[in-house]
Structure formats: C-alpha cells, structure tokens
Write a protein that holds these residues in place. Structure first.
Motif, short mmCIF file in Angstrom:
data_model
loop_
_atom_site.label_atom_id
_atom_site.label_comp_id
_atom_site.label_asym_id
_atom_site.label_seq_id
_atom_site.Cartn_x
_atom_site.Cartn_y
_atom_site.Cartn_z
N VAL A 1 -4.33 -6.66 -2.19
CA VAL A 1 -3.67 -7.03 -0.93
C VAL A 1 -4.29 -8.37 -0.28
N ILE B 1 0.69 -1.25 0.02
CA ILE B 1 -0.12 0.02 0.04
C ILE B 1 0.98 1.27 -0.01
N ALA B 2 1.78 1.34 0.74
CA ALA B 2 2.62 2.32 1.03
C ALA B 2 3.56 2.57 -0.38
N LEU C 1 -0.10 3.28 -3.26
CA LEU C 1 -1.21 4.30 -3.30
C LEU C 1 -0.86 5.69 -3.85
N GLU C 2 0.15 6.19 -3.50
CA GLU C 2 0.41 7.53 -4.23
C GLU C 2 0.48 7.64 -5.55
N THR D 1 -2.99 6.98 -7.28
CA THR D 1 -3.90 7.97 -7.12
C THR D 1 -3.52 9.00 -8.08
N LEU E 1 -6.59 -2.48 -2.05
CA LEU E 1 -7.19 -3.37 -0.99
C LEU E 1 -7.66 -4.79 -1.56
N SER F 1 -8.29 4.16 -6.16
CA SER F 1 -7.21 3.80 -6.07
C SER F 1 -7.27 2.83 -4.65
N GLU F 2 -7.98 3.47 -3.69
CA GLU F 2 -7.72 2.50 -2.50
C GLU F 2 -8.35 1.10 -2.75
N GLU G 1 -9.23 9.07 -5.32
CA GLU G 1 -8.47 8.39 -4.18
C GLU G 1 -9.19 7.14 -3.67
#
Lengths: 126, 204
Positions: B61, B26-27, B30-31, B34, B58, B53-54, B50
């Motif tokens: 993962v 995620i780290a 994510l950015e 997005t 999710l 992309s979340e 946002e």
C-alpha cells in the motif's frame, strides 16, 4: 481483538495512516474509541477501517477532497473528521520537529526571570 | 458496496487520490494472506506469520508501483512478498536468539552449538523450500524451463519487487559497465524475461 484491529492500533505511530492523526487527537482530547465514534457519528467498529485509510494530504484542496472521500465512504461527520485530522496532523508535525540543541538555535525558548540589579562600576562611588 | 477486484484495488492504490483504497486493500487481503501463510508454515509461531503478512501488505500500500500487474496476480505477489518477509523475520529472530546465548553455554554444551542456534534452525530449510516453491508457482513451469540461469535470477528479482539497476547489474554480468550502459543492458534482459512470462501466461 482480531488481527486487523491489532494492526490498526499498531499503526498509530505511522504517519502514512489516518490512525496516527486520530490517535493524537483522541489522546489530546482524552477520548476513548466510543467517544471518538460518537464525535464522528459512526459505530465504533468503523474506526478500524478508518484508521487503515491513508492520511489525507495536508495541502488544499487535496485535503478537503480526501476528507470528503473518507467521510462519504464511511458515513461520517465530515467537519468533525476534518477538525480531528487537522489537529492530529499539527501535533504530528510538532512532534517531528527536532528539539533545539542550544539557546542560539531557532525556536529555543527561555523562561523570563528577574535579573539581579547591575553592579555600579568600581570607582564610581563617592 | 466498494469494489474489491484485485486489479481495481491496485489501480486505486496507484492513482493515489482515494485514501480509502489503502483500507480496502488491507481489509481484503490481510486475513486470507495470513491464513495462507499459517497453513503453509504450521510449525512456526503464528505471530511471525501475522507479522510477515502485515509487512507484505504495508509495503504494497505504501509503494504500489513495485507490484507489476502484467506479470502476476495480486494475491500471488502478496504471497511471494509475505514468504520473503517471513524468511527475513525468521533470520532476524535467529540472529537475536544467537546473540542472547552466553558463550559458556555454547562451549559447555554437549551438543557444542548444534541446537543452540549457531548453525541449525529446524524451520529454516522448510521455509526456504516454501519460499522457493511460492516463487516457482507464481509463473508457469514452462516459462522457468525456458530461461537461462541469468534470466531465472532476473525473474526472481522482478517477482520480489526489485527495481534497482544496481541490484540487477551484477546478476546480468554488466556491473563493470558505465551506468547508462548498465541500465540499457538490464532493461534489455528484463524486457526479454517479461515477454517470456507474458507469452507463457497467454498460453495457460
């Protein structure tokens, strides 16, 4: 609050993530992020990445391995983390249990109360 | 320092024995994901991008096996998934908006529903175009050109992470066959398509 912090907060209700256990522990113990970080011996910024970890598996010995992996990765107090996760997982399990529907259902508890004294059967009086 | 190579991250997710792999994934994604979505969809509400992309991250993962690393780079897969999720979010918003409009306002409007969400959403055609382009770019054009109509649809489904035989069966025209035969036929088409993609990527 940046995007990844917002996401980490939002996952507090998703039991797939460590965020869920930490949230329940912190709420129960009345801890804010700073106090939580002090207990774990880490900087508050670490909490975001910590919340985004997968929830440790609850069965032994996988639980210990998962907690150790997380603690080693982020330089945390492993014992404190294990305690928080166990507590949080317990609360999650408790909250996930369906409420008993009737007094006959298992787990239904009734408060004790004084019973009125039994009435003597009619005709027993002298 | 942790290794953030895309394929290694995916392997860690698949192995399932490292709870920090989820956080790393995620780290790492994510950015950039997005930012890519915002860049491609500047007319949309940034919160939708946002959220899309979340959702894509999710889903990855939680079910890392849906991504097939032999067909696509991880970031291409995530872009596809986020584009699809964005479309779904927009459709949901559109439906919600439509339900909130009182009937009389539609009937009395001089536009007669044209701009009140009954069948018009200025962002939707653009977004559909964008999703289709993202899908197209994920695989060499020469591969798409060499596929039949059925194979094209099958490849689109594979790229979107679909695995269920019952979804592929009608596309392959074998929905009427017994389950075992359906599975065998679908597998045959999927294998053929995957081979073509692999050969196309080797030539790149």
């Amino acid at each position: 609050m940046n995007h990844i912090e917002q996401l980490a907060q939002r996952l507090a209700d998703d039991p797939f993530f460590l965020a869920a256990a930490l949230h329940r522990f912190a709420a129960s113990a009345g801890l804010d992020d700073s106090a939580l970080a002090v207990r774990l011996r880490c900087a508050p910024e670490v909490l975001t990445l910590l919340r985004l970890c997968r929830m440790p598996r609850s069965e032994s010995p996988a639980f210990g391995r998962d907690v150790d992996t997380i603690a080693a990765r982020f330089g945390l107090d492993g014992d404190a983390l294990a305690e928080m996760v166990r507590y949080g997982q317990g609360l999650l399990r408790f909250q996930a249990r369906p409420a008993p529907a009737s007094p006959e259902a298992p787990g239904f508890l009734m408060a004790a109360r004084d019973q009125p004294p039994p009435q003597p059967p009619a005709g027993d009086s002298p | 320092m942790a290794e953030f190579s895309h394929s290694l991250l995916h392997q860690r997710l698949l192995a399932g024995d490292d709870p920090t792999a989820v956080s790393d994934c995620i780290a790492a994604h994510l950015e950039p994901l997005t930012a890519w979505l915002l860049d491609r969809n500047p007319i949309l509400d940034p919160h939708l991008c946002e959220e899309a992309s979340e959702e894509a991250l999710l889903a990855l993962v939680k079910e890392p096996a849906k991504y097939q690393s032999d067909l696509l780079e991880l970031d291409s897969y995530l872009r596809l998934a986020a584009s699809r999720d964005l479309l779904n979010l927009l459709r949901r918003e559109r439906k919600h908006y439509r339900q909130r409009i009182p009937l009389e306002s539609v009937e009395l409007s001089p536009q007669a529903g044209k701009y009140l969400g009954t069948d018009y959403d200025p962002a939707l055609p653009l977004l559909l175009q964008e999703a289709s382009r993202a899908l197209r770019e994920a695989v060499p054009e020469a591969v798409w050109q060499g596929l039949s109509e059925v194979e094209t649809r099958v490849l689109e489904l594979i790229l979107l992470g679909e695995r269920a035989t019952e979804v592929f069966a009608p596309v392959c025209g074998v929905a009427d066959l017994p389950a075992a035969e359906q599975a065998a036929e679908v597998k045959c088409v999927k294998d053929r398509v995957k081979q073509r993609v692999k050969r196309g990527q080797d030539k790149r």
